[in-house]
Design a protein around this motif. Structure first.
Motif, PDB file in Angstrom:
ATOM      1  N   ALA A 295       0.767  -1.323   0.028  1.00 56.66           N
ATOM      2  CA  ALA A 295       0.046   0.038   0.085  1.00 56.66           C
ATOM      3  C   ALA A 295       0.955   1.182   0.058  1.00 56.66           C
ATOM      4  N   PHE A 296       0.924   2.049  -0.958  1.00 56.64           N
ATOM      5  CA  PHE A 296       1.519   3.219  -1.184  1.00 56.64           C
ATOM      6  C   PHE A 296       0.899   4.414  -0.679  1.00 56.64           C
ATOM      7  N   CYS A 297       1.410   5.138   0.218  1.00 53.57           N
ATOM      8  CA  CYS A 297       0.629   6.087   1.078  1.00 53.57           C
ATOM      9  C   CYS A 297       1.295   7.425   0.854  1.00 53.57           C
ATOM     10  N   PRO A 298       1.303   8.199  -0.190  1.00 51.30           N
ATOM     11  CA  PRO A 298       2.145   9.392  -0.567  1.00 51.30           C
ATOM     12  C   PRO A 298       2.079  10.560   0.618  1.00 51.30           C
ATOM     13  N   THR A 299       0.543  10.850   0.796  1.00 46.17           N
ATOM     14  CA  THR A 299       0.603  11.891   1.794  1.00 46.17           C
ATOM     15  C   THR A 299       1.469  11.896   3.074  1.00 46.17           C
ATOM     16  N   SER A 300       1.167  10.517   3.617  1.00 49.65           N
ATOM     17  CA  SER A 300       1.833  10.321   5.037  1.00 49.65           C
ATOM     18  C   SER A 300       3.301  10.041   5.035  1.00 49.65           C
ATOM     19  N   ASP A 326      -3.774   6.448   4.498  1.00 54.95           N
ATOM     20  CA  ASP A 326      -3.131   6.522   5.661  1.00 54.95           C
ATOM     21  C   ASP A 326      -3.636   7.423   6.741  1.00 54.95           C
ATOM     22  N   ILE A 327      -4.944   7.989   6.899  1.00 55.03           N
ATOM     23  CA  ILE A 327      -5.190   8.844   7.884  1.00 55.03           C
ATOM     24  C   ILE A 327      -4.848   8.108   9.051  1.00 55.03           C
ATOM     25  N   GLY A 328      -4.449   8.816  10.152  1.00 51.73           N
ATOM     26  CA  GLY A 328      -4.085  10.098  10.213  1.00 51.73           C
ATOM     27  C   GLY A 328      -2.618  10.819   9.919  1.00 51.73           C
ATOM     28  N   ALA A 329      -1.787   9.930   9.462  1.00 47.73           N
ATOM     29  CA  ALA A 329      -0.536  10.551   9.275  1.00 47.73           C
ATOM     30  C   ALA A 329      -0.700  11.168   7.769  1.00 47.73           C
ATOM     31  N   LEU A 336      -8.312  11.784  -4.699  1.00 46.91           N
ATOM     32  CA  LEU A 336      -7.946  12.697  -5.428  1.00 46.91           C
ATOM     33  C   LEU A 336      -6.652  13.399  -4.995  1.00 46.91           C
ATOM     34  N   GLN A 337      -6.626  13.963  -3.774  1.00 50.03           N
ATOM     35  CA  GLN A 337      -5.422  14.654  -3.374  1.00 50.03           C
ATOM     36  C   GLN A 337      -4.538  13.600  -2.891  1.00 50.03           C
ATOM     37  N   THR A 338      -4.681  12.471  -2.644  1.00 54.02           N
ATOM     38  CA  THR A 338      -3.659  11.559  -2.498  1.00 54.02           C
ATOM     39  C   THR A 338      -3.013  11.164  -3.854  1.00 54.02           C
TER      40      THR A 338
END
Length: 438
Positions: A295-300, A326-329, A336-338
């Motif tokens: 699982a690629f979690c770019p924002t965190s 990856d809420i909340g990191a 869309l933002q991810t």
């Protein structure tokens, strides 16, 4: 609320991907776009799809046609990694992974032993998913079984497809957040038998990450996987360099971080390893050999300063990759933002992420990463009718850019870079409208 059993007709521009692909280059040839299309839905499933002119005679007399002219209808977004007990501490300031866990996460998750509180927050969490067009998610709860009962109860009301599990954590955490190998086995077993495959719900065996589970608890997790082989495994892997060194000190007999999980039987086709940023060649090979998912979690990854995920290497090895908030990191529920942040991570590595590949990743690609592409991810006949109606002109700047877009790829790219929850006009789960922007 709409009836479960009536035929529904939805008209608008329809966009999806025809089939699972082996490489990004194959996606363009599998894009299906109908400018003026029709979806017919019956009992929560896609009954017919195609051109409006070809299908309008199939609409039963007296059926209301929900006309979304000027909008784009896409499969529901799928989120492959997030923590619902961390919703309320999203945007916590100034730490990397291990410090962030101790200073923010653990104190927040301690609240979720209170059943009433967990129910209140699960309602908020599910509403946020739907408001952002996410119709399926793979979710971590807290260590408390009450947290998962509350989440599943809330999702069941919507007949939502949700995968979740109670965190297993018996060491290196506050006393009020630890269980034992025996209690984690018993609690997880009860939750599996109560919730797995109830409605559209599925269970994930969830050791938080190797440092917070003893060898005895990881063995118990492996035992659960053998006893319930159609459940999922959901955990973290190689997110942070300090974390990796910690794992080495705790499991010196194992050759690397992933080998800890592999040794206990926790790799495989329904095993999802969040982050996987700092992988050795042996770990990449193990993921490939076991058909495991990343699982690629770019924002965190950006928010905690963890590093840049090597999507190109996963592509090369044909390893399944899901996209997660990856809420909340992670700092937004919006897929869309991810994707916007995923594009930037690729740019930083002199790599590209096309609009069509990004769209594929959060729909059919994510469905495949969760072994759910047989029932969700596109609009094939017989699949579950989870979908989102996107407004490509939700803001003045989106309208300006959309008016100047040259083709469908650019229109979609504008949605990914400028879109967010405001771009979600309607969300449908199981063929029913569960969120409306207006």
């Amino acid at each position: 609320m709409d009836s479960f059993n009536t035929v529904k007709a939805v008209r608008g521009s329809i966009l999806d991907i025809r089939q699972v692909v082996d490489s990004p280059e194959q996606i363009v040839d599998n894009v299906r776009f109908v400018k003026d299309g029709l979806l017919l839905i019956e009992n929560g499933k896609i009954k017919w799809r195609g051109e409006w002119e070809d299908g309008k005679a199939l609409v039963p007399q007296g059926t209301r046609v929900r006309n979304y002219a000027g909008k784009i209808i896409v499969p529901g977004f799928i989120d492959t990694h997030l923590h619902y007990p961390q919703t309320e501490m999203i945007g916590a300031y100034g730490e990397q992974l291990l410090e962030w866990l101790n200073n923010y996460v653990f104190p927040t998750e301690a609240k979720y032993g209170n059943e009433e509180y967990a129910r209140e927050m699960s309602e908020f969490f599910i509403k946020e998913l739907l408001r952002n067009g996410t119709t399926t998610a793979l979710v971590l709860g807290s260590v408390h079984p009450e947290s998962i009962d509350a989440l599943f109860e809330t999702a069941l009301k919507q007949n939502m497809r949700l995968i979740a599990g109670k965190v297993m954590m018996d060491r290196n955490a506050p006393d009020n957040l630890t269980d034992t190998p025996e209690s984690s086995y018993n609690d997880s077993k009860k939750l599996i038998e109560k919730w797995h495959k109830k409605g559209r719900l599925l269970y994930a065996i969830t050791p938080r990450f190797a440092p917070t589970s003893s060898p005895e608890q990881l063995a118990i997790a492996g035992q659960l996987r053998r006893e319930y082989p159609d459940t999922y495994v959901h955990t973290h892997l190689c997110e942070n360099k300090s974390e990796i060194e910690w794992v080495k000190s705790l499991f010196p007999e194992r050759k690397n971080y992933l080998d800890v999980y592999h040794h206990y039987g926790l790799t495989g086709s329904k095993s999802i390893f969040a982050h996987s940023i700092h992988l050795s060649d042996d770990e990449w090979q193990c993921l490939q050999d076991t058909n495991s998912t990343v699982a690629f979690c770019p924002t965190s990854n950006l928010y905690l300063g963890s590093g840049l995920f090597k999507l190109s290497e996963a592509r090369r090895r044909k390893i399944k990759v899901g996209i997660g908030t990856d809420i909340g990191a992670g700092t937004s529920f919006s897929m869309l933002q991810t994707l916007n942040e995923a594009y930037k991570i690729q740019q930083l590595q002199n790599q590209k992420l096309s609009a069509f590949e990004a769209f594929y990743l959060v729909t059919l690609g994510n469905a495949k990463s969760l072994e759910l592409d047989h029932c969700i991810g596109n609009f094939d006949i017989g699949k579950e009718a989870d979908f989102v109606v996107l407004d490509p002109c939700a803001t003045p700047i989106q309208q300006l850019r959309y008016d100047n877009a040259k083709d469908l790829s650019e229109q979609l790219f504008i949605l990914i870079t400028l879109g967010d929850d405001r771009s979600i006009y309607r969300t449908y789960v199981d063929g029913r409208n569960v969120y409306s922007a207006s």
